[in-house]
Write an enzyme that holds these catalytic residues in place. Structure first.
Site, short mmCIF file in Angstrom:
data_model
loop_
_atom_site.label_atom_id
_atom_site.label_comp_id
_atom_site.label_asym_id
_atom_site.label_seq_id
_atom_site.Cartn_x
_atom_site.Cartn_y
_atom_site.Cartn_z
N SER A 55 0.84 -1.20 0.00
CA SER A 55 0.00 0.00 0.00
C SER A 55 0.87 1.24 0.00
CB SER A 55 -0.89 0.00 1.24
OG SER A 55 -1.61 1.22 1.37
N TYR A 61 -3.31 -0.13 10.50
CA TYR A 61 -3.29 -0.56 9.09
C TYR A 61 -1.93 -0.28 8.47
CZ TYR A 61 -4.47 -0.69 4.11
OH TYR A 61 -4.49 -0.96 2.76
#
Length: 271
Positions: free
Chosen positions: A162, A175
């Site tokens: 990500s 996250y």
């Protein structure tokens, strides 16, 4: 489809494609592929001629995705429902795939989940759920598949990391921690598996419009920030990820290992 239509062509003219990018006939496993980015990546591999095994925990959702893709790609679409956070289920699931479909040439560790909350309010359960889903799953499936790739002397593993493997915003610290860990797991897997002929790389999507981000896309203030912060001036579309995956899954990347390819419209490159 449960994701926006991809912008890349459904068929390609072999006269315009370099053979280094050819992956037709390969077997690929894509985890978390019943919807969203995972389904788009699976579709891209199918377009390239692979046989693709869709994975998720919900057999009904997997069957729906299989039926949609099978209408375009026939019996090259398979399914394997198992929990990628359960070591025993992973072992049994990978064994079944190799027995019923064939040796796995390409693994895409895509399974992931997001949970937004201020750090001081983040619960223990949510922390452990993100850690198991986003990081432990890639370790478990990657290890099991690599154990089978190693004797064959080749294989491609692509971890879906990500933008948050490098940068973070308020409310998503856990996250980002899992995605940062996945970046380093990718590098560590490269160190151990590279000598065995296996390339392990990552793709780092930026802000993409999917059903999971639909609320953010609909938030005009946030959406305007994304467009203004991204040199490309737009949200990513799932089809934008397919080219990077084909590269990392093909012989074109045989000397590329332990790298993270950010597909973010340039966001990480500018202040």
């Amino acid at each position: 489809m449960s994701h926006p239509r991809t912008s890349h062509p459904r068929t390609s003219d072999p006269r315009t494609s370099h053979p280094l990018f050819g992956i037709s006939g390969k077997v690929a496993l894509v985890t978390g592929s019943s919807r969203g980015i995972g389904q788009a990546l699976a579709e891209g591999l199918l377009e390239a001629g692979c046989t693709v095994v869709l994975n998720g925990r919900d057999p009904a959702a997997l069957e729906e995705a299989r039926a949609e893709l099978a209408a375009l790609f026939g019996d090259r679409v398979r399914t394997a429902a198992f929990d990628v956070t359960d070591p025993a289920a992973v072992g049994a699931g990978v064994a079944r795939i190799e027995e019923e479909t064939g040796p796995i040439d390409i693994l895409v560790n895509n399974t992931g989940v997001q949970h937004r909350a201020p750090l001081l309010e983040f619960t223990d359960d949510d922390w452990h759920r993100l850690l198991a889903t986003n990081l432990t799953s890639a370790f478990l499936v990657g290890r099991e598949v690599a154990r089978r790739m190693a004797p064959r002397g080749h294989g491609k593993i692509v971890n879906i990391c990500s933008l948050q493997s490098e940068a973070v915003r308020p409310g998503i610290a856990p996250y980002a921690a899992t995605k940062g860990g996945l970046k380093m797991l990718t590098k560590g897997m490269c160190a151990d598996l590279g000598p065995l002929g296996i390339q392990v790389n990552g793709i780092g999507p930026g802000y993409f419009a999917t059903e999971l981000t639909s609320a953010l896309v609909a938030d005009e203030e946030f959406s305007a920030w994304v467009r203004g912060r991204t040199p490309a001036g737009r949200w990513g579309e799932v089809g934008d990820l397919v080219g990077a995956l084909i590269f990392l899954a093909s012989p074109a990347s045989d000397f590329v290992n332990g790298q993270l390819l950010y597909v973010d419209g340039g966001m990480l490159s500018v202040l």
